[in-house]
Design an enzyme around this catalytic site. Structure first.
Site, PDB file in Angstrom:
ATOM      1  N   ARG A 258       0.837  -1.180   0.000  1.00 50.34           N
ATOM      2  CA  ARG A 258       0.000   0.000   0.000  1.00 50.34           C
ATOM      3  C   ARG A 258       0.888   1.251   0.000  1.00 50.34           C
ATOM      4  NH1 ARG A 258      -2.076  -3.593   3.922  1.00 50.34           N
ATOM      5  NH2 ARG A 258      -4.208  -4.326   3.486  1.00 50.34           N
TER       6      ARG A 258
ATOM      7  N   HIS B 208      -3.006   2.760  -5.674  1.00 51.31           N
ATOM      8  CA  HIS B 208      -3.899   1.628  -5.411  1.00 51.31           C
ATOM      9  C   HIS B 208      -4.144   0.813  -6.675  1.00 51.31           C
ATOM     10  CE1 HIS B 208      -6.788  -0.785  -3.244  1.00 51.31           C
ATOM     11  NE2 HIS B 208      -7.628  -0.646  -4.246  1.00 51.31           N
TER      12      HIS B 208
ATOM     13  N   ARG C  86      -1.347  -1.498  -6.998  1.00 54.10           N
ATOM     14  CA  ARG C  86      -1.534  -2.639  -6.083  1.00 54.10           C
ATOM     15  C   ARG C  86      -2.507  -3.645  -6.709  1.00 54.10           C
ATOM     16  NH1 ARG C  86      -1.539  -4.341  -0.579  1.00 54.10           N
ATOM     17  NH2 ARG C  86      -3.571  -4.881   0.276  1.00 54.10           N
TER      18      ARG C  86
ATOM     19  N   HIS D 146      -3.952  -9.159   3.357  1.00 58.95           N
ATOM     20  CA  HIS D 146      -5.386  -9.199   3.650  1.00 58.95           C
ATOM     21  C   HIS D 146      -5.658 -10.148   4.802  1.00 58.95           C
ATOM     22  CE1 HIS D 146      -6.604  -7.822  -0.675  1.00 58.95           C
ATOM     23  NE2 HIS D 146      -6.357  -6.823   0.111  1.00 58.95           N
TER      24      HIS D 146
END
Length: 301
Positions: free
Chosen positions: A148, A242, A245, A268
């Site tokens: 991130r 993002h 990513r 995650h």
């Protein structure tokens, strides 16, 4: 009220392990609701409120043009606050107990193609001054690790272990994970470190990525950097860290990576979060299927 908010912040930081960035956002939302409540209901505190007061605030946000996903985020801040008040026995009933989030239409994130990424990385090779070398490595790491933007900014010198070929990343809720560095990227890390060493006073700078003045990077700088590089190589509407990513995850899945492995690399907590990236992979799979299956070119009924 100020004391309550300070206690709330301490709870989020120490017990819930939320990041400083998240805690600051939660505090801002709670204070915003407090100011609204004081102006419209002449009530100095928000510990004892009813749902209609909260609903009035939400209506004002929507009427002010705030999108549903942003309204829901502010509600999440209030929910956390009232859960804290319940936990500390400062209230008996959570006024948001029966609240239902606003419906959000999920826009499909379109990743960059491998050609677009390749074009950017090739263009970024021009120049060997400190900022160019740094910017090139930022693009490389975002794409090759899937980290991130906040994780990249918070990366410290001791988090980069070139001997083992890994990065130690501090993710959401202060959860650490290790991400391998590709051999090609490792060479670029070494080159950046050599350039970084030339900056005056660099020994006192703990963050890995810094400005030429030794200051840690900020969110907008990294966003502008990605947007600028990909603006020359892609016509996609959204060009952000993002999306890089998302591109990382999609390209891994397109090339046969296991979903669980991608989940771990992304940091995650559940597969449900990772499965959002399988949509694009499925679209790619359908393209290959339609192109390769012999029945697709069969005109007989």
């Amino acid at each position: 009220m100020a004391t309550t908010i300070e206690s709330f912040k301490g709870y989020l930081l120490k017990e819930k392990k939320y990041s400083v960035h998240t805690v600051t956002a939660y505090e801002k939302d709670v204070v915003e609701f407090q100011l609204f409540n004081k102006e419209y209901f002449q009530q100095d505190t928000i510990e004892q409120v009813n749902y209609s007061q909260i609903r009035s605030w939400l209506v004002s946000l929507v009427e002010g043009g705030l999108v549903a996903i942003s309204v829901n985020r502010k509600v999440a801040s209030l929910k956390a606050f009232y859960k804290f008040l319940l936990k500390t026995k400062q209230i008996n009933v959570n006024p948001l107990l029966k609240h239902k989030s606003l419906k959000v239409s999920r826009a499909i994130q379109i990743p960059f193609s491998e050609k677009e990424v390749g074009r950017v990385l090739q263009d970024a090779n021009e120049g060997d001054d400190f900022e160019t070398v740094r910017n090139r490595l930022i693009i490389e790491l975002l794409y090759s690790t899937g980290m991130r933007r906040a994780e990249l900014i918070q990366l410290k010198m001791q988090d980069v272990d070139l001997a083992k070929g890994v990065l130690k990343v501090l993710g959401k809720r202060n959860k650490e994970r290790l991400i391998p560095i590709l051999p090609l990227v490792k060479q670029k890390v070494l080159f950046y470190v050599s350039k970084r060493a030339d900056i005056e006073g660099v020994g006192s700078y703990e963050y890995f990525f810094i400005t030429k003045n030794g200051i840690m990077l900020n969110n907008s700088l990294v966003y502008r950097l990605v947007n600028s590089y990909f603006g020359k190589a892609s016509e996609k509407v959204k060009k952000s860290p993002h999306v890089l990513r998302h591109t990382f995850a999609t390209h891994l899945l397109n090339n046969g990576a296991d979903l669980n492995s991608v989940k771990e690399l992304l940091g995650h907590s559940s597969l449900a979060s990772t499965q959002v990236y399988t949509h694009t992979s499925l679209m790619e799979l359908k393209k290959v299927y339609k192109k390769a299956h012999p029945r697709n070119n069969d005109n007989d009924n």
